[in-house]
Design a protein around this motif. Structure first.
Motif, PDB file in Angstrom:
ATOM      1  N   ALA A  33      -5.377   2.363  -8.914  1.00 49.96           N
ATOM      2  CA  ALA A  33      -4.109   1.906  -8.330  1.00 49.96           C
ATOM      3  C   ALA A  33      -3.293   1.109  -9.338  1.00 49.96           C
ATOM      4  CB  ALA A  33      -4.388   1.069  -7.084  1.00 49.96           C
TER       5      ALA A  33
ATOM      6  N   GLY B  13      -1.484   3.776  -4.272  1.00 53.06           N
ATOM      7  CA  GLY B  13      -2.605   2.968  -3.776  1.00 53.06           C
ATOM      8  C   GLY B  13      -2.147   1.533  -3.587  1.00 53.06           C
ATOM      9  N   GLY B  14      -3.090   0.666  -3.280  1.00 57.59           N
ATOM     10  CA  GLY B  14      -2.761  -0.739  -3.044  1.00 57.59           C
ATOM     11  C   GLY B  14      -3.947  -1.473  -2.483  1.00 57.59           C
ATOM     12  N   ILE B  15      -3.726  -2.232  -1.413  1.00 60.92           N
ATOM     13  CA  ILE B  15      -4.794  -3.042  -0.841  1.00 60.92           C
ATOM     14  C   ILE B  15      -5.938  -2.168  -0.333  1.00 60.92           C
ATOM     15  CG2 ILE B  15      -3.712  -3.101   1.453  1.00 60.92           C
ATOM     16  CD1 ILE B  15      -5.725  -5.937  -0.272  1.00 60.92           C
ATOM     17  N   SER B  16      -5.613  -0.965   0.158  1.00 54.10           N
ATOM     18  CA  SER B  16      -6.678  -0.052   0.610  1.00 54.10           C
ATOM     19  C   SER B  16      -7.553   0.370  -0.569  1.00 54.10           C
ATOM     20  CB  SER B  16      -6.076   1.186   1.282  1.00 54.10           C
ATOM     21  OG  SER B  16      -5.271   1.921   0.372  1.00 54.10           O
ATOM     22  N   SER B  17      -6.938   0.500  -1.750  1.00 56.81           N
ATOM     23  CA  SER B  17      -7.702   0.860  -2.952  1.00 56.81           C
ATOM     24  C   SER B  17      -8.684  -0.240  -3.322  1.00 56.81           C
ATOM     25  CB  SER B  17      -6.749   1.130  -4.123  1.00 56.81           C
ATOM     26  OG  SER B  17      -5.846   2.149  -3.813  1.00 56.81           O
TER      27      SER B  17
ATOM     28  N   ASP C  50       0.856  -1.191   0.000  1.00 51.55           N
ATOM     29  CA  ASP C  50       0.000   0.000   0.000  1.00 51.55           C
ATOM     30  C   ASP C  50       0.886   1.232   0.000  1.00 51.55           C
ATOM     31  OD1 ASP C  50      -2.502   1.024  -0.233  1.00 51.55           O
ATOM     32  OD2 ASP C  50      -2.983   0.999   1.896  1.00 51.55           O
ATOM     33  N   SER C  51       0.490   2.222  -0.802  1.00 55.20           N
ATOM     34  CA  SER C  51       1.288   3.437  -0.916  1.00 55.20           C
ATOM     35  C   SER C  51       0.368   4.633  -1.088  1.00 55.20           C
ATOM     36  CB  SER C  51       2.237   3.337  -2.120  1.00 55.20           C
ATOM     37  OG  SER C  51       2.789   4.596  -2.428  1.00 55.20           O
TER      38      SER C  51
END
Length: 531
Positions: free
Chosen positions: A484, A315-319, A310-311
């Motif tokens: 993301a 973005g990442g898993i939160s996205s 996540d960045s």
């Protein structure tokens, strides 16, 4: 449908304005068509779209013919596998091609080098992207056939080839025409594949992205948005025409098509379907495999780290969880809005002109590319005079964009389901002085439940994979999974982008399978209640 009409009007007006807001007529369009780089993008887009349409329709035509007119085995499996690209963002297809044919690709290391970054990569991605949608159209066309015509042809000794050109091809011509325009329009307006594997080969979709996001040139973005709408409108018009012509192809005396045994034919078409399935599974399977690789191709040890990356920048898993939220809201709120609107249009007895206008406005989004919707929303919701300006920059504008973008197909599904209900339900309810909302809740909704679930699944899946309508609208602190993927690909984080892609397609497949199980249970329950 104010949120369809007003943003489009503003988009249209902006295309004829200068940077100071003054009316300048066709000056923006003249500037566009006299700028070599911009016109090259247009010709590139036309070339890619025509090539994609020819290849995709040809492959889907044979595939649909195999499923409906031959005795190939494993038809359900072939149908399911061919639908998998529908559940994946188009960026995933480009990522799969990178892992197969990129500079460090599997086949590249085996000696098979392809000029992936450019028109070839875009065309391959677009063919895979449009194939299932074209296949569905042709599948329906091939499903309607009058076996009596084939029996007569056999009796008079007509050769199979002549039978194909005089009976089979004319019977599916409208579906074939419609599928050609659908493939052309989808590839013409797609953003994901050209963004990932386009390289320096510019197309209109990436042009509008660079103009709006990179250069903040919203006026020229409006011009490109207007141009993007042309093939979509043409495709929509052709589709309406072909549907009206298709309504009278089968009479009440028609007989279902009977497939005759032919081992050689079935073996050839089984092999063909297997090859198509293998290519789809290989592409998607490569992305799944690569998402678990620590550092491709240098360290092929397995890891789950890419799934939890996540960045704030990319973005990442939160996205992914943001997309789950937006897709769930789109499915619930969108389904309720679509079905209630369809109910009011279908069941209201008076105000015929108003109903016809509402119906027309409800099918307009079918002819609108997502990028045009996105940029029109920028002009509409970002205007100082708009009391809804507070929505701009929030997650709610993403929800509204999704509902508007994908509104038409669920609306047609809802109206088709409502038309099947006998009008006597409402008449009896009125005679017994039962409030309409009770009839709606206790009769209409239960009887239309399969269609309602289908609408919800359609909205959910499309909200998970879409990129074009939301690429201009997402808040910096609320990135979606598809966004993301684009950001990660830009940053060179291909493996995390692959991981997010896998999560998206896995989620969509699970939702679709759950729908099939629930729908089957409902149908069995209804069948038992009628026995």
């Amino acid at each position: 449908m104010t949120l369809v009409v007003l943003p489009l009007i503003i988009l249209f007006v902006k295309a004829f304005e200068g940077s100071d807001g003054s009316f300048i007529g066709l000056a923006n369009f003249i500037q566009y068509f006299t700028t070599p780089n911009l016109t090259n993008s247009l010709f590139n887009t036309i070339f890619v779209s025509i090539t994609t349409a020819i290849i995709s329709v040809s492959l889907a035509f044979l595939y649909a013919y195999a499923i409906t007119r031959t005795g190939v085995k494993c038809k359900k499996l072939f149908k399911f596998t061919s639908m998998l690209p529908l559940f994946a963002p188009t960026m995933m297809l480009g990522i799969g091609l990178i892992y197969l044919f990129g500079n460090q690709g599997i086949f590249t290391h085996l000696g098979l080098r392809l000029p992936l970054y450019g028109p070839l990569g875009i065309i391959i991605s677009e063919v895979i992207y449009t194939f299932p949608q074209v296949f569905l159209v042709l599948l329906v066309s091939f499903s309607f056939a009058d076996n009596r015509l084939y029996e007569v042809a056999e009796v008079i000794g007509t050769s199979p080839i002549k039978t194909f050109f005089t009976i089979t091809l004319p019977s599916v011509k409208y579906g074939l025409i419609s599928s050609i325009f659908i493939a052309f329009s989808l590839s013409f307006t797609d953003f994901g594949a050209p963004k990932v594997v386009g390289g320096n080969y510019n197309v209109l979709a990436t042009d509008i992205y660079k103009r709006v996001v990179g250069q903040q040139d919203f006026i020229m973005g409006a011009v490109v948005g207007m141009i993007l709408m042309l093939p979509a409108i043409l495709s929509f018009t052709v589709d309406r025409f072909t549907q009206s012509k298709n309504q009278s192809t089968i009479s009440s005396k028609s007989e279902d098509y009977k497939i005759k045994p032919n081992k050689c034919r079935d073996l050839v078409f089984t092999a063909y379907c297997a090859v198509i399935n293998l290519l789809i599974l290989m592409l998607l399977g490569t992305v799944v495999y690569a998402s678990f690789i620590k550092l491709w191709p240098y360290d092929k040890s397995l890891t789950l780290a890419h799934y939890f990356m996540d960045s704030p920048a990319t973005g990442g898993i939160s996205s992914f969880f943001n997309s789950l939220l937006i897709a769930s809201l789109t499915a619930t709120i969108g389904t309720a809005f679509v079905f209630i609107n369809a109910y009011l249009i279908e069941k209201t007895r008076k105000a015929t002109l108003l109903k016809q206008t509402a119906y027309f406005l409800s099918i307009i989004p079918l002819a609108l590319p997502g990028l045009a919707i996105g940029i029109s929303f920028i002009f509409f919701f970002n205007a100082d005079s708009n009391p809804l300006k507070f929505i701009y920059g929030s997650m709610w504008i993403l929800l509204i964009a999704n509902i508007v973008h994908f509104y038409s197909v669920p609306f047609v599904t809802a109206t088709s389901s409502l038309k099947k209900l006998d009008k006597e339900f409402e008449i009896v309810s009125e005679a017994m002085k039962v409030p309409f909302y009770k009839t709606f809740y206790k009769v209409t909704i239960p009887m239309c439940l399969p269609a309602i679930l289908e609408i919800a699944v359609y909205l959910f899946v499309n909200a998970m994979v879409t990129i074009s309508a939301v690429i201009f609208l997402y808040p910096a602190q609320f990135k979606l999974a598809a966004i993301a993927i684009v950001n990660m690909e830009d940053a060179g984080d291909i493996a995390p982008a692959a991981a997010i892609s896998v999560l998206i397609i896995l989620t969509n497949v699970i939702v679709r399978v759950l729908y099939e199980l629930i729908n089957k249970k409902i149908m069995n329950k209804n069948l038992r209640s009628h026995v």
